[in-house]
Design an enzyme around this catalytic site. Structure first.
Site, short mmCIF file in Angstrom:
data_model
loop_
_atom_site.label_atom_id
_atom_site.label_comp_id
_atom_site.label_asym_id
_atom_site.label_seq_id
_atom_site.Cartn_x
_atom_site.Cartn_y
_atom_site.Cartn_z
N GLY A 87 -0.90 -17.77 5.06
CA GLY A 87 -0.64 -17.48 3.65
C GLY A 87 -1.67 -17.38 2.92
O GLY A 87 -3.06 -17.59 3.64
N GLY A 89 -4.87 -18.04 1.19
CA GLY A 89 -5.29 -19.29 0.91
C GLY A 89 -6.27 -19.30 -0.33
O GLY A 89 -6.94 -20.05 -0.73
N ARG A 90 -6.91 -17.85 -0.51
CA ARG A 90 -7.80 -17.69 -1.27
C ARG A 90 -7.75 -16.21 -1.75
O ARG A 90 -8.75 -15.44 -2.19
CB ARG A 90 -9.46 -17.70 -0.61
CG ARG A 90 -9.41 -17.02 0.61
CD ARG A 90 -10.91 -16.75 0.88
NE ARG A 90 -11.20 -16.33 2.02
CZ ARG A 90 -12.37 -16.14 2.55
NH1 ARG A 90 -13.79 -16.34 1.68
NH2 ARG A 90 -12.94 -15.44 3.56
N ASP A 122 -11.61 -24.12 -0.35
CA ASP A 122 -12.01 -24.05 -1.81
C ASP A 122 -11.20 -22.64 -2.52
O ASP A 122 -11.30 -22.53 -3.56
CB ASP A 122 -13.51 -24.31 -2.11
CG ASP A 122 -14.26 -22.83 -1.69
OD1 ASP A 122 -13.58 -21.77 -1.02
OD2 ASP A 122 -15.32 -23.03 -1.47
N GLY A 123 -10.87 -21.84 -1.68
CA GLY A 123 -10.00 -20.74 -2.26
C GLY A 123 -11.30 -19.43 -2.79
O GLY A 123 -10.59 -18.63 -3.26
N ARG A 180 2.06 -7.88 7.39
CA ARG A 180 1.12 -8.27 8.72
C ARG A 180 2.23 -8.58 9.77
O ARG A 180 3.47 -8.90 9.37
CB ARG A 180 0.41 -9.26 8.53
CG ARG A 180 -0.49 -9.33 7.16
CD ARG A 180 -0.88 -10.75 6.70
NE ARG A 180 -1.35 -10.82 5.30
CZ ARG A 180 -2.55 -10.89 5.18
NH1 ARG A 180 -3.62 -11.08 6.18
NH2 ARG A 180 -3.32 -10.73 4.00
N ASP A 250 -1.91 -12.44 11.85
CA ASP A 250 -2.05 -12.38 10.48
C ASP A 250 -3.00 -11.34 10.05
O ASP A 250 -3.14 -11.00 8.98
CB ASP A 250 -2.29 -13.92 9.85
CG ASP A 250 -3.67 -14.37 10.34
OD1 ASP A 250 -3.54 -14.75 11.69
OD2 ASP A 250 -4.45 -14.74 9.64
N ASN A 251 -3.78 -11.06 11.13
CA ASN A 251 -4.71 -9.86 10.82
C ASN A 251 -4.47 -8.58 11.33
O ASN A 251 -5.20 -7.62 11.43
CB ASN A 251 -6.08 -10.13 11.21
CG ASN A 251 -6.69 -11.35 9.95
OD1 ASN A 251 -6.37 -11.52 9.17
ND2 ASN A 251 -7.52 -12.21 10.97
N ASP A 260 -9.12 -7.42 7.15
CA ASP A 260 -10.00 -8.68 7.45
C ASP A 260 -11.36 -8.38 7.87
O ASP A 260 -11.42 -8.32 9.27
CB ASP A 260 -8.95 -9.63 8.17
CG ASP A 260 -9.60 -11.10 7.88
OD1 ASP A 260 -10.84 -11.23 7.72
OD2 ASP A 260 -8.71 -11.93 7.48
P1 AMP Z 1 -8.96 -15.18 7.74
O1 AMP Z 1 -9.83 -15.82 8.64
O2 AMP Z 1 -9.79 -14.63 6.51
O3 AMP Z 1 -7.87 -14.19 8.36
O4 AMP Z 1 -8.18 -16.27 7.18
C1 AMP Z 1 -7.30 -17.25 7.67
C2 AMP Z 1 -6.52 -18.11 6.83
O5 AMP Z 1 -7.51 -19.01 6.05
C3 AMP Z 1 -5.97 -17.32 5.63
O6 AMP Z 1 -4.88 -18.13 5.24
C4 AMP Z 1 -6.77 -17.59 4.59
O7 AMP Z 1 -6.18 -17.40 3.32
C5 AMP Z 1 -7.48 -18.83 4.88
N1 AMP Z 1 -8.82 -19.14 4.24
C6 AMP Z 1 -9.84 -18.43 4.55
N2 AMP Z 1 -10.98 -19.02 3.78
C7 AMP Z 1 -10.36 -19.75 3.06
C8 AMP Z 1 -10.99 -20.66 1.93
N3 AMP Z 1 -12.19 -20.21 1.59
N4 AMP Z 1 -10.21 -21.39 1.24
C9 AMP Z 1 -8.91 -21.44 1.49
N5 AMP Z 1 -8.35 -20.68 2.38
C10 AMP Z 1 -9.00 -19.90 3.01
MG MG Z 2 -6.87 -12.88 7.09
#
Ligand code: AMP
Ligand code: MG
Length: 489
Positions: A87, A89-90, A122-123, A180, A250-251, A260
């Site tokens: 989901g 996360g940020r 940290d979002g 996705r 998810d990507n 992404d």
């Molecule tokens: P990604 O690698 O960008 O596809 O991210 C994979 C998952 O990690 C997704 O659920 C993102 O929302 C979460 N995520 C990535 N960076 C952060 C962050 N700094 N804080 C919280 N969630 C994160």
């Molecule tokens: Mg992603």
């Protein structure tokens, strides 16, 4: 200008896939980059976006009264491991916006603060990676690759921890949708009676494949259509030398858009085994593996859609198996179509296309600059093949004895009379080369955005070759690299 209208179709139709949420406040926001042509296309007033109210809108702090911002839920296979609850996360879906042509797009923030999906993160986003996504995704759009777009980067005034303390920033992202493969996986996981799964699939059809709506086998047709758009997208990556770097489910979008831009990079030299991402130690997402990984991800999609194919599980499985059996030929057909386009030959010019693939494969792992090589096809089509041959001959990989094959291939290609003008609009002079991206971002991090803006201007006009821009068309200096990229930073 009034606050722009946003619809909330996703939140309304698929509440189970959302958590109502708000963007966190920003102590001292500042607009770093605004994509004016995109803003205009979305019917947004550029001057207003630059005002205090506009900035508040871009950060999700001033939304229309009926807006329903949500964090989106999805699952994902990350490097092959299933994570049931990833989901946003940020990130945050502010809502949908209708462009001047009546097309709907998601308006989405990345780096907008923690959500219930943050899992200890940290979002937030750091200014370097948010600018990087802006640059890379806008370059991809200019190169004709289906992709999410970047509307703006806003620094928040918050200092965040990334090994060192760096400025925090929000990327305002625009996409046909953020649905996705992982969204379908999540719906399948939640669903007892398959109502949610069907509602999700219907929304995907409605938004991306409306021509399928009346078909009796619409869900199977949908899975096939996603296969076709995604294989076409990945074929284009392969032609341009784009390494996504983190092709988790998810990507992988259902719309076919590239999404992404964390660890992605364009090839410095042609190498099917190239990996840039620091966490991809097994090379799962190596350049040459991308079409195969897509097949793996689409198998996960088909699994999650099984109940939609047939109520009888055995029959559903056999339908899915037939679909997945067609993947290899569909993926190869997409690659051939892409190369037919790139060589300006008909799709049935099989020998020329296969000869070109063999030529590139023979140079994999040397130091052939794919972008310069392909750009030299433009002059070769006009009868001047010196540069093309020089680039091949300069490869450090031993391809001695292939000169004759190159001549043969050139001759057979030229019998199709490819148009130099058309090729000039297909093969870029300029891509976001890794050393230039790093140079622009490190200056930007120190507060100097001039190199960023110059590079952005060049890579968003990738076919407009100019002598004064030679530096942007040249490979990295010999002492650059090995290049490493990072996820989720
Ligand atoms: P990604 O690698 O960008 O596809 O991210 C994979 C998952 O990690 C997704 O659920 C993102 O929302 C979460 N995520 C990535 N960076 C952060 C962050 N700094 N804080 C919280 N969630 C994160
Ligand atoms: Mg992603």
């Amino acid at each position: 200008m009034d606050t722009p209208n946003l619809s909330h179709m996703f939140a309304d139709q698929l509440p189970e896939l959302t958590v109502p949420w708000q963007a966190e406040s920003a102590p001292s926001p500042q607009l770093l980059v605004l994509n004016e042509p995109l803003a205009q296309h979305l019917g947004l007033d550029v001057d207003w976006l630059r005002s205090t109210e506009g900035l508040e809108f871009l950060l999700g702090h001033r939304l229309p009264e009926d807006a329903q911002p949500v964090a989106m839920a999805y699952s994902g296979h990350q490097f092959g491991q299933f994570s049931p609850r990833l989901g946003d996360g940020r990130a945050l879906l502010l809502g949908e916006i209708t462009d001047v042509e009546g097309q709907l797009h998601d308006l989405h923030l990345k780096g907008s603060g923690p959500t219930p999906f943050s899992r200890g993160g940290d979002g937030r986003g750091a200014v370097g990676p948010m600018l990087r996504e802006y640059l890379l995704s806008e370059a991809m759009a200019a190169l004709g690759v289906p992709t999410t777009r970047a509307l703006a980067v806003v620094t928040t005034g918050r200092r965040i921890q990334r090994g060192q303390v760096v400025p925090g920033a929000v990327l305002v992202r625009v996409a046909d949708s953020h649905l996705r493969v992982g969204t379908m996986q999540y719906a399948r996981m939640l669903d007892g009676d398959n109502d949610l799964l069907a509602r999700l699939a219907d929304q995907v059809i409605d938004r991306h494949y409306p021509e399928l709506a009346q078909r009796e086998d619409k869900y199977l047709a949908l899975a096939g259509a996603i296969m076709d758009t995604q294989t076409a997208t990945v074929a284009r990556w392969m032609r341009l030398g784009f390494v996504h770097g983190v092709m988790n489910t998810d990507n992988t979008t259902l719309s076919g858009e590239t999404i992404d831009y964390g660890p992605c990079a364009f090839l410095d030299s042609y190498d099917l085994a190239e990996v840039y991402s620091s966490i991809d130690q097994q090379g799962r997402y190596a350049f040459g593996n991308q079409p195969g990984v897509l097949g793996w991800n689409l198998a996960r999609l088909a699994e999650s859609m099984l109940p939609l194919f047939h109520e009888d599980p055995d029959q559903a499985l056999s339908i899915a198996q037939d679909l997945l059996d067609s993947f290899d030929s569909r993926s190869q057909a997409a690659a051939s179509r892409e190369l037919a386009f790139a060589l300006d030959v008909p799709e049935d010019a099989r020998e020329v296309i296969a000869g070109y693939q063999a030529l590139l494969a023979a140079h994999s792992g040397g130091n052939l600059d794919l972008t310069r090589f392909q750009r030299s096809l433009v002059t070769a089509a006009a009868g001047e093949d010196t540069q093309l041959k020089e680039l091949l001959a300069a490869d450090t990989k031993d391809t001695a004895g292939t000169e004759e094959q190159v001549d043969q291939w050139l001759n057979s290609w030229l019998t199709y009379s490819p148009s130099a003008t058309r090729l000039g609009g297909i093969h870029p002079s300029y891509i976001p080369r890794n050393h230039l991206v790093e140079e622009a971002l490190s200056l930007a991090q120190e507060g100097d955005l001039s190199a960023f803006h110059q590079l952005l201007e060049v890579v968003t006009h990738p076919f407009d070759e100019q002598l004064s821009l030679t530096r942007y068309a040249h490979p990295a200096p010999a002492d650059f690299g090995p290049y490493r990229t990072f996820c989720g930073t």
